[in-house]
Structures are given as structure tokens and as C-alpha cells.
Write a protein that holds these residues in place. Structure first.
Motif, PDB file in Angstrom:
ATOM      1  N   THR A  68       0.353  -1.276   0.387  1.00 35.80           N
ATOM      2  CA  THR A  68      -0.072  -0.165   0.042  1.00 35.80           C
ATOM      3  C   THR A  68       0.965   0.840   0.103  1.00 35.80           C
ATOM      4  O   THR A  68       0.327   2.245  -0.803  1.00 35.80           O
ATOM      5  CB  THR A  68      -0.994   0.244   1.233  1.00 35.80           C
ATOM      6  OG1 THR A  68      -0.281  -0.202   2.335  1.00 35.80           O
ATOM      7  CG2 THR A  68      -1.616  -0.716   1.058  1.00 35.80           C
ATOM      8  N   LYS A  69       2.016   0.871   0.364  1.00 30.76           N
ATOM      9  CA  LYS A  69       2.434   2.599   0.518  1.00 30.76           C
ATOM     10  C   LYS A  69       3.761   2.363  -1.061  1.00 30.76           C
ATOM     11  O   LYS A  69       4.466   3.446  -0.601  1.00 30.76           O
ATOM     12  CB  LYS A  69       3.542   2.396   1.380  1.00 30.76           C
ATOM     13  CG  LYS A  69       2.475   2.153   2.650  1.00 30.76           C
ATOM     14  CD  LYS A  69       3.247   3.767   3.591  1.00 30.76           C
ATOM     15  CE  LYS A  69       2.847   4.015   5.380  1.00 30.76           C
ATOM     16  NZ  LYS A  69       1.280   4.808   5.013  1.00 30.76           N
ATOM     17  N   THR A  70       3.533   2.120  -1.868  1.00 29.78           N
ATOM     18  CA  THR A  70       4.266   2.000  -2.648  1.00 29.78           C
ATOM     19  C   THR A  70       4.200   3.276  -3.696  1.00 29.78           C
ATOM     20  O   THR A  70       3.348   3.977  -3.283  1.00 29.78           O
ATOM     21  CB  THR A  70       3.608   0.595  -3.532  1.00 29.78           C
ATOM     22  OG1 THR A  70       3.816  -0.095  -3.924  1.00 29.78           O
ATOM     23  CG2 THR A  70       4.228   0.984  -5.368  1.00 29.78           C
ATOM     24  N   ASP A  71       5.458   3.729  -4.114  1.00 28.05           N
ATOM     25  CA  ASP A  71       5.220   4.794  -4.771  1.00 28.05           C
ATOM     26  C   ASP A  71       5.469   4.921  -5.866  1.00 28.05           C
ATOM     27  O   ASP A  71       6.742   4.221  -6.660  1.00 28.05           O
ATOM     28  CB  ASP A  71       7.067   5.804  -3.796  1.00 28.05           C
ATOM     29  CG  ASP A  71       7.256   7.342  -4.844  1.00 28.05           C
ATOM     30  OD1 ASP A  71       6.668   7.436  -5.839  1.00 28.05           O
ATOM     31  OD2 ASP A  71       7.631   7.885  -3.832  1.00 28.05           O
ATOM     32  N   ILE A  72       4.806   5.322  -7.383  1.00 28.01           N
ATOM     33  CA  ILE A  72       4.254   5.241  -8.232  1.00 28.01           C
ATOM     34  C   ILE A  72       5.391   5.409  -9.146  1.00 28.01           C
ATOM     35  O   ILE A  72       6.646   4.862  -9.737  1.00 28.01           O
ATOM     36  CB  ILE A  72       3.011   5.385  -8.800  1.00 28.01           C
ATOM     37  CG1 ILE A  72       1.787   4.936  -8.149  1.00 28.01           C
ATOM     38  CG2 ILE A  72       2.615   4.840 -10.233  1.00 28.01           C
ATOM     39  CD1 ILE A  72       1.418   3.210  -8.037  1.00 28.01           C
ATOM     40  N   VAL A  73       5.675   6.235  -9.294  1.00 25.67           N
ATOM     41  CA  VAL A  73       6.803   7.155  -9.594  1.00 25.67           C
ATOM     42  C   VAL A  73       8.555   6.402  -9.376  1.00 25.67           C
ATOM     43  O   VAL A  73       9.362   6.330  -9.694  1.00 25.67           O
ATOM     44  CB  VAL A  73       7.207   8.719  -9.521  1.00 25.67           C
ATOM     45  CG1 VAL A  73       8.113   9.190 -10.523  1.00 25.67           C
ATOM     46  CG2 VAL A  73       5.728   8.629 -10.334  1.00 25.67           C
ATOM     47  N   ALA A  74       8.905   6.561  -7.481  1.00 28.23           N
ATOM     48  CA  ALA A  74       9.761   6.354  -7.726  1.00 28.23           C
ATOM     49  C   ALA A  74      10.335   4.774  -7.437  1.00 28.23           C
ATOM     50  O   ALA A  74      11.141   5.025  -7.325  1.00 28.23           O
ATOM     51  CB  ALA A  74       9.913   7.179  -5.766  1.00 28.23           C
ATOM     52  N   ASP A  75       9.111   3.976  -7.230  1.00 28.98           N
ATOM     53  CA  ASP A  75       9.405   2.321  -7.204  1.00 28.98           C
ATOM     54  C   ASP A  75       9.704   1.988  -9.175  1.00 28.98           C
ATOM     55  O   ASP A  75       9.495   1.158  -9.083  1.00 28.98           O
ATOM     56  CB  ASP A  75       8.297   1.432  -6.419  1.00 28.98           C
ATOM     57  CG  ASP A  75       8.607   1.973  -5.001  1.00 28.98           C
ATOM     58  OD1 ASP A  75       9.755   2.763  -4.741  1.00 28.98           O
ATOM     59  OD2 ASP A  75       7.789   1.610  -4.258  1.00 28.98           O
ATOM     60  N   ASP A  76       8.694   2.938  -9.587  1.00 28.31           N
ATOM     61  CA  ASP A  76       8.950   2.436 -10.887  1.00 28.31           C
ATOM     62  C   ASP A  76       7.857   1.990 -11.340  1.00 28.31           C
ATOM     63  O   ASP A  76       7.941   0.634 -11.834  1.00 28.31           O
ATOM     64  CB  ASP A  76      10.283   2.217 -12.705  1.00 28.31           C
ATOM     65  CG  ASP A  76       9.712   2.247 -13.518  1.00 28.31           C
ATOM     66  OD1 ASP A  76       9.199   3.538 -13.707  1.00 28.31           O
ATOM     67  OD2 ASP A  76      10.555   1.111 -14.293  1.00 28.31           O
ATOM     68  N   CYS A  77       6.821   2.004 -10.837  1.00 26.66           N
ATOM     69  CA  CYS A  77       6.000   0.609 -10.498  1.00 26.66           C
ATOM     70  C   CYS A  77       4.558   0.773 -11.817  1.00 26.66           C
ATOM     71  O   CYS A  77       3.906   1.836 -12.005  1.00 26.66           O
ATOM     72  CB  CYS A  77       4.340   0.572  -9.519  1.00 26.66           C
ATOM     73  SG  CYS A  77       3.260  -0.289  -8.850  1.00 26.66           S
ATOM     74  N   PRO A  78       4.609  -0.230 -12.729  1.00 29.13           N
ATOM     75  CA  PRO A  78       3.688  -0.633 -13.333  1.00 29.13           C
ATOM     76  C   PRO A  78       2.648  -0.368 -13.907  1.00 29.13           C
ATOM     77  O   PRO A  78       2.015  -0.157 -14.728  1.00 29.13           O
ATOM     78  CB  PRO A  78       4.858  -1.202 -14.577  1.00 29.13           C
ATOM     79  CG  PRO A  78       4.503  -2.387 -13.337  1.00 29.13           C
ATOM     80  CD  PRO A  78       5.007  -1.706 -12.181  1.00 29.13           C
ATOM     81  N   CYS A  79       2.000  -0.779 -12.257  1.00 27.72           N
ATOM     82  CA  CYS A  79       0.882  -1.015 -12.179  1.00 27.72           C
ATOM     83  C   CYS A  79      -0.675  -0.125 -12.446  1.00 27.72           C
ATOM     84  O   CYS A  79      -1.369  -0.219 -13.678  1.00 27.72           O
ATOM     85  CB  CYS A  79       0.256  -1.118 -10.655  1.00 27.72           C
ATOM     86  SG  CYS A  79       1.153  -2.233  -9.718  1.00 27.72           S
TER      87      CYS A  79
END
Length: 151
Positions: A68-79
Motif C-alpha cells: 500500500t505504500k508503493t510510490d508509483i514514480v520512485a518505485d517505477d511501478c507499472p500498475c
């Protein structure tokens, strides 16, 4: 070495190659949650929804905030891009169980509320797995905790 290679494949969205590299890392580092977090996404994109869910279940039971604490930008999350790839499927629409499960998993990286909607819909199905209900309840608990903190 495998972790760096896996990260390169993950960043280039080659999920099958990233999955292979990350699985090698887990053989020697079975408690590496960062790898598990990314491997869950890889499994959803290689058609291994059940494997993705088992890993997701393990991670969420232990530490839901890892997702839940995923940083979409910093973690380069593709979700966000993966979710949009599947269109605008709603939790109450007719679609496959695996599609709803995959979207419930992916949404937890971006929106806990949307993820809850999918797991709530899955839990309402008559032959629902007890693990689905546990995940739904954990997500609901986390949402309620957040509301308490912000009130």
C-alpha cells in the motif's frame, strides 16, 4: 547479480525475464520482500495468477504496507499502466475470476479502496476461498485505520 538483472528486465517491462531472475534471487534470499513485491506483478503478467496470489497473500498477511505504500514514480511501478491495459473493468462486472483477482492485486499498489472493491466482490462469490476473505478483511482493516488517523 540476478537482482540487478531482474530490475533491468522489470524496468523494461520484460516480466517473464524479470520473473526468472527474481525467482533465482528468492532461492538464496527467501525473505527479500522487495523482490516478492515485484515478483507478484511479474506473475500477474505471465498468466500465473494463482502464484501471484499466493505470494501476495504471504506478503499482505505479514506487512500490507509493503504494497500500500508503493510510490508509483520512485518505485517505477507499472500498475497504473497495467490496470489501464485491461480497460475499465469494474468489480461487479462479468469477467473472469482470475481477471478480478489480478486487478484486485494490482490495485492494492495504487488504490487500497479500489483493491477492496475487487476483493469484496471476489469474497461475495459463493465458492470464495478463505484466503480471499482474509485479504478483504485485512484491506478493510487498513482502510479503517487510515480513516481513524485522518479524522
Amino acid at each position: 547479480m540476478s537482482e540487478m538483472l531482474g530490475n533491468q528486465y522489470f524496468l523494461s517491462r520484460n516480466f517473464s525475464k524479470a520473473k526468472e531472475a527474481y525467482e533465482k534471487v528468492l532461492e538464496s534470499e527467501p525473505e527479500n520482500d522487495f523482490i516478492k513485491k515485484r515478483l507478484i506483478i511479474c506473475h500477474t503478467q505471465t498468466g500465473e495468477i494463482k502464484k501471484a496470489f499466493e505470494l501476495f497473500y504471504e506478503v499482505v498477511k505479514r506487512n500490507i504496507e509493503l504494497i500500500t505504500k508503493t510510490d508509483i514514480v520512485a518505485d517505477d511501478c507499472p500498475c497504473p499502466e497495467l490496470i489501464s491495459k485491461y480497460g475499465n473493468i469494474k468489480p461487479d462486472e462479468e469477467c473472469s475470476y482470475d481477471s478480478k483477482l489480478m486487478l484486485g492485486i494490482l490495485w492494492l499498489y495504487c488504490s487500497i479502496e479500489k483493491s477492496f472493491e475487487f476483493f469484496d466482490a471476489l469474497a461475495a462469490e459463493e465458492d470464495s476461498d478463505i484466503k480471499i476473505k482474509e485479504i478483504r478483511d485485512l484491506i478493510k482493516e487498513k482502510i479503517n485505520q487510515s480513516k481513524v488517523h485522518y479524522s
